[in-house]
Design a protein around this motif. Sequence first.
Motif, PDB file in Angstrom:
ATOM      1  N   ASP A   1     -13.561   4.619 -22.733  1.00 11.33           N
ATOM      2  CA  ASP A   1     -12.335   5.149 -22.139  1.00 11.33           C
ATOM      3  C   ASP A   1     -12.693   6.457 -21.447  1.00 11.33           C
ATOM      4  O   ASP A   1     -12.843   7.504 -22.093  1.00 11.33           O
ATOM      5  N   SER A   2     -12.814   6.419 -20.135  1.00 15.27           N
ATOM      6  CA  SER A   2     -13.447   7.506 -19.390  1.00 15.27           C
ATOM      7  C   SER A   2     -12.484   8.543 -18.814  1.00 15.27           C
ATOM      8  O   SER A   2     -12.894   9.385 -18.005  1.00 15.27           O
ATOM      9  N   HIS A   3     -11.222   8.506 -19.227  1.00 11.68           N
ATOM     10  CA  HIS A   3     -10.273   9.540 -18.769  1.00 11.68           C
ATOM     11  C   HIS A   3      -9.149   9.655 -19.787  1.00 11.68           C
ATOM     12  O   HIS A   3      -8.262   8.797 -19.855  1.00 11.68           O
ATOM     13  N   THR A   4      -9.178  10.702 -20.621  1.00  9.09           N
ATOM     14  CA  THR A   4      -8.096  10.964 -21.572  1.00  9.09           C
ATOM     15  C   THR A   4      -7.870  12.472 -21.699  1.00  9.09           C
ATOM     16  O   THR A   4      -8.716  13.282 -21.322  1.00  9.09           O
ATOM     17  N   HIS A   5      -6.715  12.809 -22.262  1.00  7.80           N
ATOM     18  CA  HIS A   5      -6.357  14.195 -22.587  1.00  7.80           C
ATOM     19  C   HIS A   5      -5.917  14.202 -24.056  1.00  7.80           C
ATOM     20  O   HIS A   5      -4.782  14.558 -24.365  1.00  7.80           O
ATOM     21  N   PHE A   6      -6.774  13.807 -24.969  1.00 14.70           N
ATOM     22  CA  PHE A   6      -6.325  13.512 -26.330  1.00 14.70           C
ATOM     23  C   PHE A   6      -6.183  14.732 -27.236  1.00 14.70           C
ATOM     24  O   PHE A   6      -5.635  14.625 -28.339  1.00 14.70           O
ATOM     25  N   VAL A   7      -6.639  15.903 -26.805  1.00  9.52           N
ATOM     26  CA  VAL A   7      -6.476  17.118 -27.613  1.00  9.52           C
ATOM     27  C   VAL A   7      -5.300  17.913 -27.059  1.00  9.52           C
ATOM     28  O   VAL A   7      -5.397  18.545 -26.004  1.00  9.52           O
ATOM     29  N   PHE A   8      -4.181  17.855 -27.752  1.00  5.95           N
ATOM     30  CA  PHE A   8      -2.991  18.589 -27.321  1.00  5.95           C
ATOM     31  C   PHE A   8      -2.078  18.818 -28.524  1.00  5.95           C
ATOM     32  O   PHE A   8      -2.142  18.107 -29.520  1.00  5.95           O
ATOM     33  N   GLY A   9      -1.210  19.806 -28.398  1.00  3.43           N
ATOM     34  CA  GLY A   9      -0.186  20.055 -29.397  1.00  3.43           C
ATOM     35  C   GLY A   9       1.187  19.823 -28.787  1.00  3.43           C
ATOM     36  O   GLY A   9       1.416  20.139 -27.624  1.00  3.43           O
TER      37      GLY A   9
END
Length: 422
Positions: free
Chosen positions: A78-86
């Motif tokens: 999976d080559s495009h994610t923004h999985f670190v967020f609050g």
Amino acid sequence: MGNMIIKNANQLVTCSGFKGKTGKEMDDIHVIENGAVVIEDGIIKKVGKTDEIMANVDESKYEVIDATGKAVLPGFVDSHTHFVFGGYREKEFDMRLRGCSYMEIMQAGGGIANSTNGTLKASKEDLIELGKKRLDSMLKFGVTTVEGKSGYGLDFDTEIKQLEVMKELEKIHPMDISKTFLGAHAVPVGYKGRGEDFIDYIIETVLPHVVENDLAEFCDIFCEKNVFSVEESRKLLNKAKEMGMKLKLHADEIVHLGGADLAAEVGAVSADHLLQASDEGITKMAEAGVVATLLPATAFSLKEHYARGRFMIDNGCAVALATDFNPGSCHTESIPLLFALSTLYMNMTIEEAITALTINGAAAIDRAHEVGSIDEGKKGDLVILEFPSYKFIPYHIGVNTVEKVIKGGKLVVNNENSGLLY
């Protein structure tokens, strides 16, 4: 790292190759019937037909999985994610359902700015816990390598915090994480109307720390109307390249701005989204070898037209698929949804979609030499389906068909029984 044999696979889908595939190559996924794989110390040592491979192998030295009646594929990338967020943005989803556009929400103080507040307030420990939970979910879908971006800080401390969280997660989680610095994800309130000044701040203050501390491999920017111009994007990307970073772009998503052309110009590894990319921009990307990373779940979530995946493939682009998992425009990590959208609505064949999520996904993060296919010398990252054919992935619409996941020669997921095993 583990020693493992997978044998008697009804279909061993190798996706063989060590670079991104283009055109008709994407339709050839190299299927071996009754296939076997030998993994030693986490690395693939032998690949072929079971009777030939097993003739000279002592099974007692390995963990053995009999994949009779199953299809086996490379672990998904999976080559495009923004999985670190609050924080979450469920209210914005409801606003979109009621007629507000993504850009209207963003200009009213929502969107990315909303997520920066939640991420700023979250401690590093909170983000590690949340990130681990999200990686676990991805792993169950068969993702063994993921790209993660910063970009929900827009200030020094929070951007660095996101990147450090990913570095910590890679130590405690089986997943390989490709880290991307996306400090230029939006123009923060304090720099409203002064995008170029914010780019200068990133170049002078944040980027040097990222590079010196080896916190990210890639530099990315949201090149979009009312966000960052082509000129501002060029300035940041060229500086990042000069400092030794590889490049990515959020390009031509909402309007045609020339992001695809810029990606070719600066030698980016990938340009992503591309819903509004021009014929000329796509041609330039193909000629420059820029991977076109398409994010159909985002278009689906925003009720936008899909990127022209069929056109891009037919015109020589290496196309990758990724989830774009994020708290706003695309709050899903579902690989089954991604397969369904790409095949049903982007006119990609099942084989092209598999290529796009394996070897081309690996190429989009410059790791096609080590993951993305079942080839000797690569990491032993594999997915075993509960069905005999890879064609069940999009056919069983929206349902996870992954039964087992192997990472580095170790069984880390068994969805048939207990789930996570690492």
